[in-house]
Write a protein that holds these residues in place. Structure first.
Motif, mmCIF file in Angstrom:
data_model
loop_
_atom_site.group_PDB
_atom_site.id
_atom_site.type_symbol
_atom_site.label_atom_id
_atom_site.label_comp_id
_atom_site.label_asym_id
_atom_site.label_seq_id
_atom_site.Cartn_x
_atom_site.Cartn_y
_atom_site.Cartn_z
ATOM 1 N N GLY A 195 -6.087 -14.256 10.580
ATOM 2 C CA GLY A 195 -5.775 -14.794 9.252
ATOM 3 C C GLY A 195 -5.545 -13.755 8.180
ATOM 4 N N ILE A 196 -6.009 -12.504 8.411
ATOM 5 C CA ILE A 196 -5.882 -11.471 7.378
ATOM 6 C C ILE A 196 -4.422 -11.078 7.169
ATOM 7 C CG2 ILE A 196 -6.507 -9.112 6.720
ATOM 8 C CD1 ILE A 196 -9.098 -9.453 8.232
ATOM 9 N N LYS A 197 -3.679 -10.983 8.279
ATOM 10 C CA LYS A 197 -2.272 -10.577 8.183
ATOM 11 C C LYS A 197 -1.481 -11.547 7.318
ATOM 12 C CE LYS A 197 -0.295 -8.116 11.184
ATOM 13 N NZ LYS A 197 0.328 -7.466 12.352
ATOM 14 N N GLU A 198 -1.730 -12.847 7.471
ATOM 15 C CA GLU A 198 -1.009 -13.849 6.681
ATOM 16 C C GLU A 198 -1.355 -13.719 5.198
ATOM 17 O OE1 GLU A 198 -2.460 -14.401 9.575
ATOM 18 O OE2 GLU A 198 -0.588 -14.708 10.707
ATOM 19 N N ILE A 199 -2.640 -13.441 4.908
ATOM 20 C CA ILE A 199 -3.075 -13.287 3.510
ATOM 21 C C ILE A 199 -2.331 -12.135 2.852
ATOM 22 C CG2 ILE A 199 -5.023 -12.622 2.028
ATOM 23 C CD1 ILE A 199 -6.859 -14.099 4.033
ATOM 24 N N TYR A 200 -2.272 -10.993 3.545
ATOM 25 C CA TYR A 200 -1.660 -9.808 2.932
ATOM 26 C C TYR A 200 -0.135 -9.848 3.006
ATOM 27 C CZ TYR A 200 -5.940 -7.550 1.645
ATOM 28 O OH TYR A 200 -7.127 -7.246 1.013
ATOM 29 N N ARG A 201 0.418 -10.600 3.926
ATOM 30 C CA ARG A 201 1.872 -10.800 3.899
ATOM 31 C C ARG A 201 2.254 -11.610 2.662
ATOM 32 N NH1 ARG A 201 3.334 -11.392 10.078
ATOM 33 N NH2 ARG A 201 3.999 -9.260 10.451
ATOM 34 N N ASP A 202 1.442 -12.614 2.322
ATOM 35 C CA ASP A 202 1.689 -13.405 1.107
ATOM 36 C C ASP A 202 1.561 -12.524 -0.129
ATOM 37 O OD1 ASP A 202 2.165 -15.698 2.553
ATOM 38 O OD2 ASP A 202 0.119 -16.459 2.381
ATOM 39 N N LYS A 203 0.543 -11.653 -0.140
ATOM 40 C CA LYS A 203 0.359 -10.753 -1.284
ATOM 41 C C LYS A 203 1.554 -9.815 -1.435
ATOM 42 C CE LYS A 203 -4.651 -10.384 -1.849
ATOM 43 N NZ LYS A 203 -5.770 -9.438 -2.062
ATOM 44 N N LEU A 204 2.009 -9.252 -0.308
ATOM 45 C CA LEU A 204 3.149 -8.338 -0.339
ATOM 46 C C LEU A 204 4.406 -9.062 -0.789
ATOM 47 C CD1 LEU A 204 4.190 -5.466 0.297
ATOM 48 C CD2 LEU A 204 4.629 -6.231 2.627
ATOM 49 N N TYR A 227 7.040 -5.381 -8.108
ATOM 50 C CA TYR A 227 7.261 -3.998 -7.662
ATOM 51 C C TYR A 227 8.660 -3.524 -8.059
ATOM 52 C CZ TYR A 227 8.322 -0.304 -4.236
ATOM 53 O OH TYR A 227 8.723 0.855 -3.622
ATOM 54 N N SER A 228 9.668 -4.349 -7.797
ATOM 55 C CA SER A 228 11.055 -3.969 -8.121
ATOM 56 C C SER A 228 11.242 -3.811 -9.622
ATOM 57 C CB SER A 228 12.017 -5.030 -7.582
ATOM 58 O OG SER A 228 11.923 -5.120 -6.183
ATOM 59 N N ARG A 229 10.679 -4.737 -10.399
ATOM 60 C CA ARG A 229 10.839 -4.685 -11.852
ATOM 61 C C ARG A 229 10.163 -3.447 -12.448
ATOM 62 N NH1 ARG A 229 9.607 -11.034 -13.415
ATOM 63 N NH2 ARG A 229 11.666 -11.864 -12.858
ATOM 64 N N LYS A 230 8.895 -3.220 -12.062
ATOM 65 C CA LYS A 230 8.151 -2.084 -12.620
ATOM 66 C C LYS A 230 8.768 -0.760 -12.203
ATOM 67 C CE LYS A 230 3.577 -4.139 -13.249
ATOM 68 N NZ LYS A 230 2.134 -4.058 -12.906
ATOM 69 N N LEU A 231 9.181 -0.674 -10.942
ATOM 70 C CA LEU A 231 9.767 0.574 -10.459
ATOM 71 C C LEU A 231 11.101 0.841 -11.137
ATOM 72 C CD1 LEU A 231 9.127 2.830 -8.452
ATOM 73 C CD2 LEU A 231 10.454 1.593 -6.736
ATOM 74 N N SER A 259 1.868 2.847 -5.115
ATOM 75 C CA SER A 259 0.627 2.903 -4.347
ATOM 76 C C SER A 259 0.130 1.511 -3.964
ATOM 77 C CB SER A 259 -0.451 3.630 -5.148
ATOM 78 O OG SER A 259 -1.652 3.668 -4.420
ATOM 79 N N LYS A 260 0.249 0.553 -4.861
ATOM 80 C CA LYS A 260 -0.182 -0.812 -4.542
ATOM 81 C C LYS A 260 0.668 -1.386 -3.417
ATOM 82 C CE LYS A 260 -1.367 -5.210 -6.720
ATOM 83 N NZ LYS A 260 -1.449 -5.966 -7.990
ATOM 84 N N TYR A 261 1.969 -1.153 -3.471
ATOM 85 C CA TYR A 261 2.871 -1.621 -2.423
ATOM 86 C C TYR A 261 2.530 -0.962 -1.091
ATOM 87 C CZ TYR A 261 7.340 -3.147 -0.409
ATOM 88 O OH TYR A 261 8.305 -3.743 0.378
ATOM 89 N N CYS A 311 0.011 -0.558 4.384
ATOM 90 C CA CYS A 311 -0.975 0.095 5.242
ATOM 91 C C CYS A 311 -1.850 -0.941 5.944
ATOM 92 C CB CYS A 311 -1.837 1.049 4.415
ATOM 93 S SG CYS A 311 -3.057 1.956 5.384
ATOM 94 N N ILE A 312 -2.315 -1.941 5.213
ATOM 95 C CA ILE A 312 -3.154 -2.983 5.811
ATOM 96 C C ILE A 312 -2.372 -3.755 6.866
ATOM 97 C CG2 ILE A 312 -4.383 -5.142 5.332
ATOM 98 C CD1 ILE A 312 -5.090 -3.933 2.569
#
Length: 328
Positions: free
Chosen positions: A177-186, A193-197, A247-249, A254-255
């Motif tokens: 279940g962790i992969k799905e959580i962090y895929r949603d976050k990403l 990410y695109s806007r700030k960068l 770094s957040k991206y 990494c996870i």
């Protein structure tokens, strides 16, 4: 036992789904499904990656008359560590805190010479009744103090990084279940990410405008120094934001062990590091020998940009030969 049967067995022994194995190999799930149904056979470079992931020798993987697997002693791995949701969250929060500290101190390093430029500007405009020597002395002392604070911040940021370094360097598995959580976050972070960068890069490009304007309109020395200060302020803010955003991206990647942290890229980086450990000390030796021999430090610095371009070319040649070798 056929290759297809071995892939199925080894995948299940590691607790991976077809999709998880595909992610580690940077291929589609359908490709893994075809391998396991024996409708297609992995290419040689993929077989090498499979052997590395499963920690077995290539021979024991491809020979159909072997039932067991010989452990690959060349890649000394233990069983992959399984990461819990709490460990993943701790790693995420630690990276965010570390990045904030690093971003702040990078900004401090960029801002370090602003006091010097301001004092010189005020001196040029006769606003401060200080000599140029005193202004420079106070400015350099201030810069030294600011850089010292920044260095202390960098050291503080790296104190506990060893606790999580394995996640950036080694393979690991995630609990269900962790992969799905962090895929949603990403996925949800990609737009931010695109806007700030984009904004930060635009701000970085705009930062040179004050100096360009001072050159076009022939501003006084005082105004030019103020423009230089403004440029540093813009650069510091934009670089700090870029570090935080990227770094957040990268933490999410990494996870998930995707992008720069995929199994394929990790293997490539291990290969590149071998060449870097030999190449850059040689470049440093050439630079120092040339510099001390000629004492022309204003020219010898050109070694570094030339060496950087040559290193990229070297990696390209290595990739080409490696690709040709795997295709034969």
């Amino acid at each position: 036992m056929t290759l297809a049967e071995k892939i199925i067995k080894l995948r299940k022994e590691n607790g991976w789904s077809q999709e998880e194995l595909a992610d580690r190999l940077d291929i589609t799930r359908q490709s893994v499904s075809k391998w396991e149904s024996a409708t297609s056979v992995p290419e040689l470079n993929k077989i090498i990656l499979l052997a590395d992931l499963f920690n077995v020798t290539v021979d024991s993987l491809v020979k159909e008359d072997t039932e067991g697997y010989e452990k690959n002693d060349l890649v000394k791995k233990n069983e992959f560590r399984k990461i819990s949701i709490d460990e993943a969250k701790e790693f995420e929060q630690f990276n965010i805190r570390k990045t904030q500290i690093i971003a702040q101190n990078v900004m401090l390093c960029i801002y370090a010479f602003i006091p010097l430029f301001l004092l010189l500007a005020l001196r040029q405009g006769d606003i401060f009744k200080l000599s140029s020597e005193v202004s420079v002395g106070i400015g350099l002392a201030s810069s030294f103090i600011i850089v010292s604070i920044a260095i202390r911040g960098f050291i503080t940021a790296g104190i506990n990084s060893t606790d999580y370094r394995f996640m950036e360097k080694q393979e690991f598995t995630l609990e269900y279940g962790i992969k799905e959580i962090y895929r949603d976050k990403l996925r949800s972070y990609r737009l931010t990410y695109s806007r700030k960068l984009s904004f930060s890069i635009i701000l970085l490009l705009v930062s040179v405008l004050p100096l360009i304007l001072s050159g076009i309109f022939h501003f006084s020395s005082m105004i030019a120094l103020f423009m230089l200060t403004l440029m540093l302020l813009l650069i510091g803010g934009s670089v700090s934001q870029i570090i935080r955003t990227v770094s957040k991206y990268k933490t999410y990647q990494c996870i998930l062990q995707e992008g720069d942290y995929s199994a394929k890229v990790r293997l490539e980086m291990m290969r590149y590091q071998k060449y870097a450990f030999i190449y850059w000390p040689i470049v440093l030796a050439i630079y120092l020998l040339w510099s001390f021999w000629t004492m022309n430090w204003g020219v010898t610095w050109l070694v570094w940009p030339v060496a950087s371009v040559l290193f990229v070319a070297l990696l390209g040649i290595v990739n080409l030969f490696t690709k040709n070798a795997t295709e034969k």
